[in-house]
Scaffold this active site. Structure first.
Site, PDB file in Angstrom:
ATOM      1  CG  ASP A  43      -2.026  -0.862   1.227  1.00 34.84           C
ATOM      2  OD1 ASP A  43      -2.371  -1.345   0.272  1.00 34.84           O
ATOM      3  OD2 ASP A  43      -2.392  -1.261   2.584  1.00 34.84           O
ATOM      4  CG  ASP A  55      -5.253  -0.933   5.174  1.00 39.25           C
ATOM      5  OD1 ASP A  55      -5.990  -1.221   4.356  1.00 39.25           O
ATOM      6  OD2 ASP A  55      -4.539   0.229   5.328  1.00 39.25           O
TER       7      ASP A  55
END
Ligand code: ATP
Length: 881
Positions: free
Chosen positions: A332, A614
């Site tokens: 990410d 996440d």
């Protein structure tokens, strides 16, 4: 603890809490904590120590040793038998202690993963360990969270739904709604009829968010088994350890075969049953590397602890090994590569662009900014404390700071326009919407999405039809600088009629851009990663231009490199996808399901993928990746549970550290194995050779035990502490299917073993020329130890100026002193039948040492297994930049 008497009567709880919007006071919470006990279950009883102790005897190697001890005793060698028993005892204790240590280490890691919750206390939102919440606490829950107590919902977003499968077996998400005010005062029975407004410990929030009041905690919750719900770590055994154990099993077979061979040959030479049996016992004792499993588990456990200290907590221990073969890291951007400590840097309004610190003179601009900031405060779930400390999404916190900076008071705005309903932010939807009094609706989200939903734009003189093209161009300029952009819009819909905010027709208020610079240390970590032959891919929900700008700042993307978006990815046919997966460095504006497809595509190409995530929807990709990496700070419980590794502070560099540590552990375990197998076989073959050529035994069984115990307990442990080879992160990743000891290594080990056997044998016979048999044997044992020490030094390589050097120095010193005492101390002389070393023999030892070191350097000096990363990347045909 007052079991089952926790607030069954809901009216009690609500009476305590709803009278104020302050939550419980800390004094009251403390009193309740004492009254009801912590929100956890009593731990299950541990395995009794004697069971653990007896379990150690289930190892086949130990079983053979027990047999050898019995045989020695039967043959009339009580001292030998006693010493073998002592060795067995030492090894069982070593195994016992290491198992205990490993379990403690795992328990310590577990506590790092303990869940935290957002709770309102004394009017402030705080993050506390779930164990500290008490009945009556007001909790905020959000998508991805594992609930840690039974709660009654007082506020719920439109899409709040729970996964209650662990409770009811129902696999579809169960929608939930806030408990109507009038029902809240109803007594305990209300709960049954109010299931829709209850959420239970152990269940998962699949979508949406809400506020709930804690009714029951710990053992009194409906499921009452919080422990099993918390991320539980699997047992300590890893595939590597299993392979080692299997190797030990095959070794036992080899031992038995060789012992039988010695017996048969000895008998055929007419050496008598007793002598040959003794030789067979020596051989078995010699070859069995008793300490091997314990030494390897200690290396693994130390490696895992070291990773945890560097911010990477392993939830699945087998990951230690896989980490070393990772070939691609998909990460990410926000929070992992960048700071995620955001600040609004620029506001785009219909008629002007205003940069921080937002000082404006025109009343029109002031009005436009105030409108923008009001929307940013209302369509926002974050909170700011009195000292400016925030709770919630960093970007939303930044919006609140922005509003404060403009002189707006967010709590006052929120009180004047209470929220009626929420459509929470979702990565797929990329926007969030709220409704307020008088049908006011506010939206915020990714600019492209919001622009498409808007028909108008706000100007001080009134609304105008939206000019999307101009807005896009202005936004692109900001994104080019690596800024994260967000658009805000509003509208009005008659009460209850905003069923589908995505239908559009809203009015754009403007766009804000956040500065989110790269985290310190990330650039260097990426360079290390590329040098180690590992590819980098950024996978982000952010704007393509923002993503590309950050990738360029971080040095893993060249100016012309393309960025692939969700649209391009989904439109690509399978063959094209293979190409995209192999060459793209930045994927932007992608959805979580794209991540899963990307992992699968990469795996089809034989890559070993580490993937970060996440959110709730990242879980499948995390599970599918070879190493799923979840975020400890910002990640959801669901992501953490699906991951093999959790980063305690979300920093990308810790992934690279963990890969380096994984490579180190594997390399060192391999060295341990080589060292222990070479030394064991050398001893065993010395005995076998003596039987085969029908001469005296150069080393007695007791002496062999001495050597074995000393090498296993001191020398081999050196590798557990040994630091990383400086070149380890310049090599290509290890092929995951590669054997623990590939043929090239077996050949080296065989050559070195043959050399040792020959030298020990020759020294013994040389010793016999002018020494007693006792002296000659002492010389042979000294020679063996010297050669082993030289092998250790050669395998260790250059000093690394760390703890490993000290360990190696200490181990060698210990061996030197013990080996001297072995021949010089009267007590040991009697026990092991040894004698004082002859000074002239020192030259022989020195010679043997130099010879053995030289041979080991030649054999192990160039490592054919470790292809350099450069070669590998050339082979991979331009896969790395
Ligand atoms: P990464 O996947 O690297 O963490 P990201 O956090 O930018 O990247 P998302 O969280 O999917 O990815 O966000 C995508 C876009 O959605 C953002 O660029 C932003 O414009 C918008 N966005 C993010 N968070 C919110 C939010 N809480 N409310 C409204 N819009 C948001």
């Amino acid at each position: 603890m007052e079991n089952n008497t926790q607030y069954n009567d809901l009216s009690d709880v609500f009476a305590g809490v709803e009278s104020s919007s302050q939550g419980l006071s800390s004094a009251e919470a403390q009193a309740r904590l004492i009254k009801f006990g912590p929100n956890q279950l009593p731990p299950s009883p541990p395995k009794p120590w004697w069971r653990r102790f007896l379990d150690q005897f289930r190892n086949p190697l130990i079983a053979i040793l027990v047999l050898a001890a019995f045989l020695s005793w039967l043959l009339g060698y009580p001292v030998d038998s006693a010493v073998i028993w002592a060795v067995i005892l030492i090894n069982t204790i070593l195994g016992f202690v290491q198992e205990y240590r490993a379990e403690n280490a795992v328990a310590a890691l577990q506590s790092l993963l303990d869940p935290h919750v957002s709770v309102l206390r004394d009017g402030r939102w705080e993050t506390l360990p779930a164990a500290r919440i008490v009945p009556g606490d007001l909790l905020a829950v959000q998508a991805g969270e594992r609930i840690s107590a039974d709660l009654a919902l007082v506020e719920a977003a439109r899409e709040l739904a729970m996964d209650e499968s662990m409770l009811s077996g129902e696999s579809l998400p169960v929608p939930k709604a806030a408990m109507p005010r009038q029902h809240r005062a109803a007594a305990g029975a209300a709960e049954e009829t109010q299931r829709q407004s209850m959420i239970y410990a152990g269940t998962l929030v699949t979508t949406g968010s809400g506020l709930g009041i804690v009714l029951r905690t710990g053992a009194t919750t409906t499921i009452g088994r919080i422990q099993t719900l918390m991320t539980s770590l699997p047992p300590v055994e890893t595939p590597l350890l299993r392979r080692v154990n299997r190797l030990a099993g095959s070794l036992s077979v080899a031992v038995l075969v060789l012992a039988a061979l010695a017996l048969a040959v000895g008998l055929s030479h007419g050496q008598g049953l007793e002598n040959t049996l003794l030789a067979a016992v020596s051989l078995a004792v010699a070859i069995i590397p008793e300490g091997l499993p314990a030494v390897i588990s200690i290396t693994l456990a130390l490696g895992v602890q070291r990773m945890a200290r560097r911010g990477a907590i392993l939830r699945q221990l087998p990951a230690v090994e896989t980490l070393g073969s990772v070939t691609v890291i998909c990460t990410d951007k926000t929070g992992t590569l960048t700071e995620n400590r955001m600040q609004v840097a620029t506001a785009l309004l219909a008629e002007s662009t205003i940069h921080a610190p937002f000082t404006v003179s025109s009343p029109q601009d002031r009005e436009a900014l105030a409108k923008l900031a009001t929307a940013a405060v209302l369509c926002n779930d974050a909170h700011l404390g009195e000292q400016g400390e925030g709770l919630g999404d960093p970007m939303e916190q930044a919006l609140l700071h922005f509003a404060h900076h403009l002189g707006l008071i967010s709590t006052a705005i929120r009180e004047t326009h209470p929220r009626r309903d929420t459509l929470p932010f979702q990565h797929e939807r990329k926007f969030m919407a709220t409704t307020h009094d008088e049908g006011r609706v506010f939206l915020k989200g990714a600019p492209e999405v919001i622009l498409d939903l808007c028909a108008w734009e706000w100007h001080p003189h009134g609304l105008e039809a939206i000019d999307r093209k101009t807005w896009r161009e202005r936004i692109d300029v900001l994104a080019e600088d690596g800024m994260r952009t967000l658009a805000l819009a509003y509208g009005r819909s008659p009460e209850g009629s905003w069923e589908n905010p995505a239908q559009g027709g809203w009015t754009l208020l403007g766009t804000v851009a956040f500065l989110d610079p790269p985290r310190p240390g990330v650039r260097e970590a990426i360079q290390r990663c590329l040098a180690a032959g590992i590819r980098m891919q950024m996978i982000t929900g952010d704007h393509p231009r923002t993503a590309a700008a950050i990738a360029r700042q971080l040095g893993f993307m060249a100016p012309g490199d393309p960025v692939v978006t969700h649209g391009q990815w989904t439109a690509a046919p399978p063959a094209e996808r293979l190409h995209l997966a192999a060459t793209t460095k930045v994927f932007a504006r992608v959805n979580p399901e794209d991540k899963l497809q990307l992992v699968e595509t990469l795996q089809q190409q034989g890559e070993i993928v580490a993937m970060t995530g996440d959110g709730v929807n990242d879980a499948p990709a995390l599970r599918r990746a070879d190493i799923g990496v979840a975020m400890g700070r910002s990640g959801s419980d669901v992501a953490r549970e699906a991951a093999a590794m959790v980063l305690s502070d979300d920093h990308f560099a810790h992934i690279v550290d963990a890969v380096a540590e994984g490579r180190r552990v594997y390399a060192n375990i391999r060295k341990t194995l080589q060292f222990m197998l070479v030394t064991s076989f050398a001893q065993g073959l010395v005995v076998l050779l003596a039987v085969l050529v029908d001469t005296e035994m150069p080393i007695t069984p007791l002496q062999i035990l001495w050597v074995n115990t000393l090498t296993a307990s001191t020398m081999a442990l050196v590798f557990a502490f040994m630091g990383r080879d400086p070149g380890l992160m310049q090599q290509a990743p290890r092929p995951p299917q590669e054997a623990l000891i590939p043929p090239a290594l077996w050949r080296r080990m065989a050559t070195f073993t043959a050399l040792t056997v020959t030298v020990v044998f020759l020294t013994f016979h040389y010793g016999l020329l002018d020494h007693t048999q006792i002296q000659a044997r002492t010389l042979a044992v000294d020679t063996l130890m010297t050669m082993e020490a030289a092998l250790l030094i050669a395998l260790y390589g250059r000093p690394r100026q760390d703890r490993g050097d000290a360990a190696a120095g200490l181990a060698l010193l210990l061996c030197l002193v013990s080996q001297y005492l072995f021949g010089a101390l009267p007590g040991l002389q009697r026990l092991f039948t040894t004698s004082n070393p002859d000074r002239a023999d020192l030259f022989i030892l020195l010679g043997a040492g130099i010879l053995s070191y030289g041979a080991a350097r030649i054999l192990w000096g160039t490592d054919p297994i470790a292809a350099s990363a450069k070669e590998a990347s050339q082979k991979a045909d331009g896969k790395t930049p």
